[in-house]
Design an enzyme around this catalytic site. Sequence first.
Site, PDB file in Angstrom:
ATOM      1  NE  ARG A  88       2.364  -5.026  11.045  1.00 33.43           N
ATOM      2  CZ  ARG A  88       3.530  -4.893  10.405  1.00 33.43           C
ATOM      3  NH1 ARG A  88       4.634  -5.369  10.915  1.00 33.43           N
ATOM      4  NH2 ARG A  88       3.578  -4.258   9.249  1.00 33.43           N
ATOM      5  CE  LYS A 119      -1.974  -1.186   3.916  1.00 28.95           C
ATOM      6  NZ  LYS A 119      -1.268  -2.449   4.213  1.00 28.95           N
ATOM      7  NE  ARG A 157      -4.255  -1.319  10.225  1.00 32.03           N
ATOM      8  CZ  ARG A 157      -3.206  -0.832   9.578  1.00 32.03           C
ATOM      9  NH1 ARG A 157      -3.233   0.350   9.024  1.00 32.03           N
ATOM     10  NH2 ARG A 157      -2.125  -1.563   9.455  1.00 32.03           N
ATOM     11  NE  ARG A 168       6.421  -0.431   9.966  1.00 31.52           N
ATOM     12  CZ  ARG A 168       5.295  -0.499   9.286  1.00 31.52           C
ATOM     13  NH1 ARG A 168       5.191   0.125   8.107  1.00 31.52           N
ATOM     14  NH2 ARG A 168       4.285  -1.177   9.747  1.00 31.52           N
ATOM     15  NE  ARG A 185       7.901  -2.605   5.989  1.00 34.21           N
ATOM     16  CZ  ARG A 185       6.598  -2.541   6.215  1.00 34.21           C
ATOM     17  NH1 ARG A 185       5.810  -1.963   5.325  1.00 34.21           N
ATOM     18  NH2 ARG A 185       6.071  -3.069   7.282  1.00 34.21           N
TER      19      ARG A 185
HETATM   20  P1  AP5 Z   1       4.899  -1.649   1.747  1.00 34.21           P
HETATM   21  O1  AP5 Z   1       4.560  -0.791   0.604  1.00 34.21           O
HETATM   22  O2  AP5 Z   1       5.701  -1.080   2.870  1.00 34.21           O
HETATM   23  O3  AP5 Z   1       3.572  -2.388   2.296  1.00 34.21           O
HETATM   24  P2  AP5 Z   1       2.339  -1.812   3.130  1.00 34.21           P
HETATM   25  O4  AP5 Z   1       1.123  -2.473   2.605  1.00 34.21           O
HETATM   26  O5  AP5 Z   1       2.369  -0.325   3.168  1.00 34.21           O
HETATM   27  O6  AP5 Z   1       2.713  -2.440   4.535  1.00 34.21           O
HETATM   28  P3  AP5 Z   1       2.675  -1.864   6.008  1.00 34.21           P
HETATM   29  O7  AP5 Z   1       3.369  -2.900   6.879  1.00 34.21           O
HETATM   30  O8  AP5 Z   1       3.216  -0.472   6.087  1.00 34.21           O
HETATM   31  O9  AP5 Z   1       1.202  -1.883   6.306  1.00 34.21           O
HETATM   32  P4  AP5 Z   1       0.583  -1.947   7.642  1.00 34.21           P
HETATM   33  O10 AP5 Z   1      -0.807  -1.756   7.251  1.00 34.21           O
HETATM   34  O11 AP5 Z   1       0.843  -3.155   8.467  1.00 34.21           O
HETATM   35  O12 AP5 Z   1       1.346  -0.812   8.485  1.00 34.21           O
HETATM   36  P5  AP5 Z   1       0.934   0.634   8.907  1.00 34.21           P
HETATM   37  O13 AP5 Z   1       2.124   1.471   8.871  1.00 34.21           O
HETATM   38  O14 AP5 Z   1      -0.292   1.074   8.182  1.00 34.21           O
HETATM   39  O15 AP5 Z   1       5.667  -2.934   1.154  1.00 34.21           O
HETATM   40  C1  AP5 Z   1       6.194  -3.950   2.007  1.00 34.21           C
HETATM   41  C2  AP5 Z   1       7.539  -4.465   1.428  1.00 34.21           C
HETATM   42  O16 AP5 Z   1       7.286  -5.155   0.210  1.00 34.21           O
HETATM   43  C3  AP5 Z   1       8.537  -3.328   1.094  1.00 34.21           C
HETATM   44  O17 AP5 Z   1       9.830  -3.761   1.411  1.00 34.21           O
HETATM   45  C4  AP5 Z   1       8.386  -3.140  -0.437  1.00 34.21           C
HETATM   46  O18 AP5 Z   1       9.590  -2.698  -1.037  1.00 34.21           O
HETATM   47  C5  AP5 Z   1       7.991  -4.538  -0.897  1.00 34.21           C
HETATM   48  N1  AP5 Z   1       7.070  -4.536  -2.041  1.00 34.21           N
HETATM   49  C6  AP5 Z   1       6.008  -3.694  -2.213  1.00 34.21           C
HETATM   50  N2  AP5 Z   1       5.353  -4.014  -3.355  1.00 34.21           N
HETATM   51  C7  AP5 Z   1       6.006  -5.080  -3.896  1.00 34.21           C
HETATM   52  C8  AP5 Z   1       5.803  -5.874  -5.089  1.00 34.21           C
HETATM   53  N3  AP5 Z   1       4.788  -5.631  -5.925  1.00 34.21           N
HETATM   54  N4  AP5 Z   1       6.667  -6.886  -5.329  1.00 34.21           N
HETATM   55  C9  AP5 Z   1       7.698  -7.134  -4.474  1.00 34.21           C
HETATM   56  N5  AP5 Z   1       7.958  -6.433  -3.340  1.00 34.21           N
HETATM   57  C10 AP5 Z   1       7.100  -5.416  -3.046  1.00 34.21           C
HETATM   58  O19 AP5 Z   1       0.477   0.403  10.427  1.00 34.21           O
HETATM   59  C11 AP5 Z   1       1.405   0.094  11.453  1.00 34.21           C
HETATM   60  C12 AP5 Z   1       0.678   0.019  12.790  1.00 34.21           C
HETATM   61  O20 AP5 Z   1       0.085   1.304  13.101  1.00 34.21           O
HETATM   62  C13 AP5 Z   1      -0.500  -0.965  12.861  1.00 34.21           C
HETATM   63  O21 AP5 Z   1      -0.062  -2.284  13.154  1.00 34.21           O
HETATM   64  C14 AP5 Z   1      -1.338  -0.340  13.989  1.00 34.21           C
HETATM   65  O22 AP5 Z   1      -0.783  -0.605  15.257  1.00 34.21           O
HETATM   66  C15 AP5 Z   1      -1.191   1.142  13.727  1.00 34.21           C
HETATM   67  N6  AP5 Z   1      -2.238   1.677  12.814  1.00 34.21           N
HETATM   68  C16 AP5 Z   1      -2.027   2.251  11.587  1.00 34.21           C
HETATM   69  N7  AP5 Z   1      -3.193   2.628  11.030  1.00 34.21           N
HETATM   70  C17 AP5 Z   1      -4.162   2.285  11.913  1.00 34.21           C
HETATM   71  C18 AP5 Z   1      -5.582   2.391  11.891  1.00 34.21           C
HETATM   72  N8  AP5 Z   1      -6.236   2.938  10.834  1.00 34.21           N
HETATM   73  N9  AP5 Z   1      -6.282   1.925  12.968  1.00 34.21           N
HETATM   74  C19 AP5 Z   1      -5.638   1.375  14.021  1.00 34.21           C
HETATM   75  N10 AP5 Z   1      -4.294   1.221  14.097  1.00 34.21           N
HETATM   76  C20 AP5 Z   1      -3.561   1.683  13.057  1.00 34.21           C
END
Ligand code: AP5
Length: 216
Positions: free
Chosen positions: A171, A13, A87, A160, A126
């Site tokens: 997660r 994402k 979410r 991270r 990552r």
């Molecule tokens: P990346 O693009 O980083 O993936 P992502 O989907 O953004 O993954 P996240 O881990 O950031 O999502 P998340 O939802 O768990 O974390 P968030 O920060 O929102 O890609 C991942 C890897 O794959 C990278 O190395 C990239 O290079 C590689 N890649 C990408 N595309 C590829 C492809 N096509 N082919 C090959 N490789 C590829 O949330 C973190 C924490 O914050 C949560 O756990 C929670 O505690 C809190 N939080 C955040 N938002 C909320 C909410 N709305 N409500 C409650 N808690 C929340």
Amino acid sequence: MNIILLGPPGAGKGTQARRLVDERNMIQLSTGDMLRAARISGTTMGKKVAAIMDAGELVTDEIVIGLIEEQLAGDSGGGFIFDGFPRTLAQADALGELLAKTGKKLATVVEMAVDDDALVKRISGRFTCGKCGEVYHEETKRPATEGVCDQCGASDFRFRADDNEESLRVRLLEYYKKTSPLIGYYYAKGLLQTVDGLDSMDGVAAQINAALAKVK
Ligand code: AP5
């Protein structure tokens, strides 16, 4: 155009949101990035959510809805990309109300489908630039010059705290219990489109652009 990128942790994402910002002048609203920024700046809220995030659990709806509400009041430029929000069903309802209140609407929800084994590989490899947030991967996306960020030239890469196997398992459970019901929610609203998130980064970007072209 306001869109949601929906998918499990590691689906790509953030990677795709950053491309849309560059290519379409859209604004990325990542609740994960906002919460990490709050942690670094040491605000009361940041301290409160740190342990929850590291454990892989979701922070409260109230906190993240408040963060999004603050941002929606501003100019949307080419539109907002909601990345990691909503979410839960309560967050989805709140987003609908906030958009209606500010005279905006949701154009589409793009679900990025990726199987669990691939997610583990993506998360475990990552790393990100500590200065500009550019996302890299040890196997699939290394910087062009070793140790130097392609985007900003900094040499401050970070892993991270929640990118470990134990936290990822939590997660994923949180995603299946609380976030995946949003797929049906947005399907029922006629807003859902699904792309194959297992495709290459360029391939996924092309699929997303095709999905956005359908809703203009
Ligand atoms: P990346 O693009 O980083 O993936 P992502 O989907 O953004 O993954 P996240 O881990 O950031 O999502 P998340 O939802 O768990 O974390 P968030 O920060 O929102 O890609 C991942 C890897 O794959 C990278 O190395 C990239 O290079 C590689 N890649 C990408 N595309 C590829 C492809 N096509 N082919 C090959 N490789 C590829 O949330 C973190 C924490 O914050 C949560 O756990 C929670 O505690 C809190 N939080 C955040 N938002 C909320 C909410 N709305 N409500 C409650 N808690 C929340």
